[in-house]
Design an enzyme around this catalytic site. Structure first.
Site, PDB file in Angstrom:
ATOM      1  N   GLU A 155       0.829  -1.225   0.000  1.00 10.32           N
ATOM      2  CA  GLU A 155       0.000   0.000   0.000  1.00 10.32           C
ATOM      3  C   GLU A 155       0.851   1.259   0.000  1.00 10.32           C
ATOM      4  OE1 GLU A 155      -2.703   1.999  -0.707  1.00 10.32           O
ATOM      5  OE2 GLU A 155      -3.867   0.426   0.252  1.00 10.32           O
TER       6      GLU A 155
ATOM      7  N   LYS B 245       5.100   3.990  -9.886  1.00  7.82           N
ATOM      8  CA  LYS B 245       3.808   3.954  -9.198  1.00  7.82           C
ATOM      9  C   LYS B 245       2.668   3.736 -10.182  1.00  7.82           C
ATOM     10  CE  LYS B 245       5.601   6.744  -5.410  1.00  7.82           C
ATOM     11  NZ  LYS B 245       5.948   8.100  -4.986  1.00  7.82           N
TER      12      LYS B 245
HETATM   13  N1  HSE Z   1      10.270  10.270  -3.328  1.00 10.56           N
HETATM   14  C1  HSE Z   1       8.891   9.894  -3.188  1.00 10.56           C
HETATM   15  C2  HSE Z   1       8.023  11.118  -3.368  1.00 10.56           C
HETATM   16  C3  HSE Z   1       8.673   9.282  -1.829  1.00 10.56           C
HETATM   17  O1  HSE Z   1       8.564  12.225  -3.369  1.00 10.56           O
HETATM   18  O2  HSE Z   1       6.822  10.980  -3.527  1.00 10.56           O
HETATM   19  C4  HSE Z   1       7.341   8.632  -1.661  1.00 10.56           C
HETATM   20  O3  HSE Z   1       7.162   7.560  -2.533  1.00 10.56           O
END
Ligand code: HSE
Length: 325
Positions: free
Chosen positions: A130, A206
């Site tokens: 998650e 993502k």
């Molecule tokens: N480097 C990522 C961001 C951390 O700035 O969203 C969280 O996944």
């Protein structure tokens, strides 16, 4: 006292501390809501400053992964080391040892999604991530459970806190790109190598995970268009403002008429009446366009110690709740 569900953390950096805090600070509330006592019984960490930070008792730290793999009382392992190795090997070893695995490691999940899923199935354990998408936002759980009865037409989001922080500061405070990036790093949002943030690589990882969950399609991050924010200038932000728009780094995946999925990550002008335009600083948001529920908009902190720790802890708790059934 009844059974105590023991979990272990691999790594005690920013997210490790947040995970530990979520489980310990809220232990009474977790017990009230789940009926379970959940304890972080071991932490694998090599760095002295993390061991001596005063957050967790020194005696639960170990420098030997076998202390965790061979402990039959540990039911779940949270990988929070980051990077590729030894994180991947430790996760696979933990699964082989019959332990459920939780990770926020979006790069690893995106790159080896099928392999980790297959290993979890082979060893009859859960593999949950998650925290890998949207920090604190429960987007994976929403897609996989709450919206079970839906087919998704589009998934669109701001899923990188660092780049959203930089774009917001450049736009609202006339801050330079360099200063805003430095602040994002100081606040613990940025990746160890911020190239992954600013070039859209983290966002693409993502999006790969979101697509796999929402559409059941595994599309590696290298197989769709990806543009970062390094080319976005103050003049671009001003030009967008003149059209009543904000520039956001948007991850987008849409079902096409022929059933295929088209994906991209790129800076996009978003009209100010679209809720994504109002997502500021390190906040993330995901818009799910569903065929029954219609539009669902989720917003929350996409990075940082306690927000990401909250999502990690929720996955660990969900595993313990299943085991208790
Ligand atoms: N480097 C990522 C961001 C951390 O700035 O969203 C969280 O996944």
């Amino acid at each position: 006292m009844g059974k105590v569900y023991k979990v272990a953390l691999l790594g005690f950096g920013t997210v490790g501390k947040g995970t530990y805090r979520s489980i310990t600070v809220n232990a009474a509330e977790i017990k009230r809501r789940t009926g379970l006592d959940i304890e972080v019984s071991r932490i694998l960490e090599l760095k002295e400053e993390a061991i001596n930070c005063g957050i967790a008792p020194k005696e639960i730290f170990t420098q030997d992964i076998n202390d965790i793999l061979n402990d039959p009382e540990i039911v779940a392992v949270a990988e929070i080391i980051g990077g590729k190795e030894p994180a991947a090997t430790f996760m696979l070893q933990a699964m082989a040892a019959g332990k459920n695995v939780v990770t926020p490691n979006k790069a690893l999940v995106a790159a080896r999604y099928d392999e980790f899923k297959a290993a979890a199935e082979k060893y009859g354990v859960e593999f949950r991530y998650e925290a890998a998408v949207g920090g604190a936002i429960p987007v994976i759980e929403t897609i996989n459970r709450s919206l079970w009865a839906n087919s998704f037409n589009q998934v669109q989001g701001i899923v990188n806190g660092t780049t959203n922080y930089i774009l917001t500061k450049m736009d609202e405070e006339n801050m330079s790109y360099e200063e805003a990036l430095k602040q994002a790093q100081a606040k613990g949002f940025a990746e160890q190598d911020p190239t992954a943030d600013v070039e859209g690589i983290d966002t693409a990882n993502k999006l790969t995970i979101l697509m796999a969950e929402a559409f059941g399609v595994y599309m590696p991050p290298t197989e769709f268009e990806r543009v970062g924010i390094t080319g976005v200038t103050k003049a671009d932000l001003e030009a967008a403002a003149a059209k009543n728009c904000k520039i956001k780094l948007i991850a987008n995946a849409e079902r096409q008429a022929d059933g295929t999925i088209k994906a991209s990550v790129k800076p996009t002008e978003i009209p100010c009446d679209n809720p994504l335009a109002g997502v500021r600083n390190e906040f993330n948001a995901i818009l799910l366009r569903c065929n029954m529920a219609d539009d669902i908009f989720l917003e929350g902190r996409g990075a940082g110690q306690d927000p990401t720790g909250s999502a990690m802890a929720s996955d660990l708790i969900a595993i313990c709740v299943e085991l208790a059934k």
